[in-house]
Design a protein around this motif. Structure first.
Motif, PDB file in Angstrom:
ATOM      1  N   UNK A 167     -47.698 -40.714 -85.506  1.00  0.00           N
ATOM      2  CA  UNK A 167     -48.168 -39.622 -84.666  1.00  0.00           C
ATOM      3  C   UNK A 167     -48.250 -39.961 -83.183  1.00  0.00           C
ATOM      4  N   UNK A 168     -48.452 -41.214 -82.844  1.00  0.00           N
ATOM      5  CA  UNK A 168     -48.688 -41.504 -81.427  1.00  0.00           C
ATOM      6  C   UNK A 168     -50.000 -40.860 -81.027  1.00  0.00           C
ATOM      7  N   UNK A 169     -49.931 -39.893 -80.155  1.00  0.00           N
ATOM      8  CA  UNK A 169     -51.127 -39.158 -79.730  1.00  0.00           C
ATOM      9  C   UNK A 169     -51.405 -38.017 -80.699  1.00  0.00           C
ATOM     10  N   UNK A 170     -52.647 -37.547 -80.688  1.00  0.00           N
ATOM     11  CA  UNK A 170     -52.990 -36.390 -81.499  1.00  0.00           C
ATOM     12  C   UNK A 170     -52.246 -35.175 -80.958  1.00  0.00           C
ATOM     13  N   UNK A 171     -51.534 -34.510 -81.807  1.00  0.00           N
ATOM     14  CA  UNK A 171     -50.666 -33.405 -81.411  1.00  0.00           C
ATOM     15  C   UNK A 171     -51.450 -32.262 -80.759  1.00  0.00           C
ATOM     16  N   UNK A 172     -52.496 -31.809 -81.419  1.00  0.00           N
ATOM     17  CA  UNK A 172     -53.266 -30.675 -80.899  1.00  0.00           C
ATOM     18  C   UNK A 172     -53.866 -31.006 -79.542  1.00  0.00           C
ATOM     19  N   UNK A 173     -54.471 -32.173 -79.432  1.00  0.00           N
ATOM     20  CA  UNK A 173     -55.107 -32.544 -78.163  1.00  0.00           C
ATOM     21  C   UNK A 173     -54.086 -32.698 -77.046  1.00  0.00           C
ATOM     22  N   UNK A 174     -52.919 -33.220 -77.369  1.00  0.00           N
ATOM     23  CA  UNK A 174     -51.853 -33.361 -76.363  1.00  0.00           C
ATOM     24  C   UNK A 174     -51.418 -31.993 -75.859  1.00  0.00           C
ATOM     25  N   UNK A 175     -51.226 -31.064 -76.777  1.00  0.00           N
ATOM     26  CA  UNK A 175     -50.811 -29.715 -76.388  1.00  0.00           C
ATOM     27  C   UNK A 175     -51.896 -29.011 -75.583  1.00  0.00           C
ATOM     28  N   UNK A 176     -53.131 -29.138 -76.018  1.00  0.00           N
ATOM     29  CA  UNK A 176     -54.249 -28.491 -75.316  1.00  0.00           C
ATOM     30  C   UNK A 176     -54.378 -29.033 -73.906  1.00  0.00           C
ATOM     31  N   UNK A 177     -54.304 -30.354 -73.774  1.00  0.00           N
ATOM     32  CA  UNK A 177     -54.400 -31.002 -72.466  1.00  0.00           C
ATOM     33  C   UNK A 177     -53.243 -30.595 -71.556  1.00  0.00           C
ATOM     34  N   UNK A 178     -52.080 -30.365 -72.159  1.00  0.00           N
ATOM     35  CA  UNK A 178     -50.904 -29.963 -71.375  1.00  0.00           C
ATOM     36  C   UNK A 178     -50.964 -28.497 -70.953  1.00  0.00           C
ATOM     37  N   UNK A 179     -51.972 -27.776 -71.426  1.00  0.00           N
ATOM     38  CA  UNK A 179     -52.126 -26.386 -71.016  1.00  0.00           C
ATOM     39  C   UNK A 179     -51.564 -25.361 -71.978  1.00  0.00           C
ATOM     40  N   UNK A 180     -51.149 -25.787 -73.150  1.00  0.00           N
ATOM     41  CA  UNK A 180     -50.627 -24.850 -74.140  1.00  0.00           C
ATOM     42  C   UNK A 180     -51.753 -23.927 -74.586  1.00  0.00           C
ATOM     43  N   UNK A 181     -51.423 -22.658 -74.702  1.00  0.00           N
ATOM     44  CA  UNK A 181     -52.413 -21.661 -75.122  1.00  0.00           C
ATOM     45  C   UNK A 181     -51.775 -20.704 -76.121  1.00  0.00           C
ATOM     46  N   UNK A 182     -52.586 -19.849 -76.690  1.00  0.00           N
ATOM     47  CA  UNK A 182     -52.090 -18.774 -77.546  1.00  0.00           C
ATOM     48  C   UNK A 182     -51.577 -19.235 -78.889  1.00  0.00           C
ATOM     49  N   UNK A 183     -50.583 -18.497 -79.428  1.00  0.00           N
ATOM     50  CA  UNK A 183     -50.084 -18.761 -80.783  1.00  0.00           C
ATOM     51  C   UNK A 183     -49.540 -20.180 -80.971  1.00  0.00           C
ATOM     52  N   UNK A 184     -48.904 -20.717 -79.955  1.00  0.00           N
ATOM     53  CA  UNK A 184     -48.361 -22.075 -80.103  1.00  0.00           C
ATOM     54  C   UNK A 184     -49.482 -23.089 -80.308  1.00  0.00           C
ATOM     55  N   UNK A 185     -50.576 -22.940 -79.572  1.00  0.00           N
ATOM     56  CA  UNK A 185     -51.700 -23.870 -79.739  1.00  0.00           C
ATOM     57  C   UNK A 185     -52.349 -23.668 -81.105  1.00  0.00           C
ATOM     58  N   UNK A 186     -52.480 -22.411 -81.540  1.00  0.00           N
ATOM     59  CA  UNK A 186     -53.042 -22.150 -82.868  1.00  0.00           C
ATOM     60  C   UNK A 186     -52.169 -22.795 -83.941  1.00  0.00           C
ATOM     61  N   UNK A 187     -50.837 -22.607 -83.839  1.00  0.00           N
ATOM     62  CA  UNK A 187     -49.932 -23.191 -84.818  1.00  0.00           C
ATOM     63  C   UNK A 187     -50.054 -24.718 -84.826  1.00  0.00           C
ATOM     64  N   UNK A 188     -50.157 -25.314 -83.652  1.00  0.00           N
ATOM     65  CA  UNK A 188     -50.288 -26.768 -83.556  1.00  0.00           C
ATOM     66  C   UNK A 188     -51.547 -27.237 -84.285  1.00  0.00           C
TER      67      UNK A 188
END
Length: 114
Positions: A81-102
């Motif tokens: 996994x390396x980094x936690x996927x959800x936290x990486x996406x959240x920190x990168x500014x991902x929002x909405x359905x993509x963040x929910x799916x992650x």
């Protein structure tokens, strides 16, 4: 034993990590590397040809192709996994359905690993 390290093409840090891990494998281990696009057929074919598939990614297409190949040919799957996927996406500014799916996908992807 044949181990295939796979992940997304064009990410130098992932390729470096895979090659670094492979340096520590014993002499009876034959590593190969495949950093390709997201076409499931690429991952499926490589997964079928190896004993262990070491994915440096939690991408759904890659993991599902590897799981299908495991079902068809018996290769074991490692999810690095390396980094936690959800936290990486959240920190990168991902929002909405993509963040929910992650958030939904991350624990399920880990369950696909052997």
């Amino acid at each position: 034993m044949r181990i295939w390290f796979g992940g997304r093409a064009g990410v130098a840090s992932i390729e470096e990590r895979a090659r670094g891990l492979a340096k520590h494998l014993g002499p009876d281990i034959m590593p190969s590397f495949g950093f390709t696009d997201d076409r499931p057929s690429s991952f499926y074919a490589a997964s079928r040809a190896h004993d262990v598939v070491w994915l440096l990614s939690q991408h759904p297409r890659r993991l599902l192709a590897a799981a299908r190949a495991r079902r068809d040919g018996g290769a074991r799957i490692v999810v690095d996994t390396g980094d936690l996927l959800y936290e990486s996406e959240r920190t990168a500014g991902t929002r909405g359905p993509k963040l929910w799916f992650t958030r939904w996908w991350e624990p399920r992807s880990l369950r696909l690993a052997d």
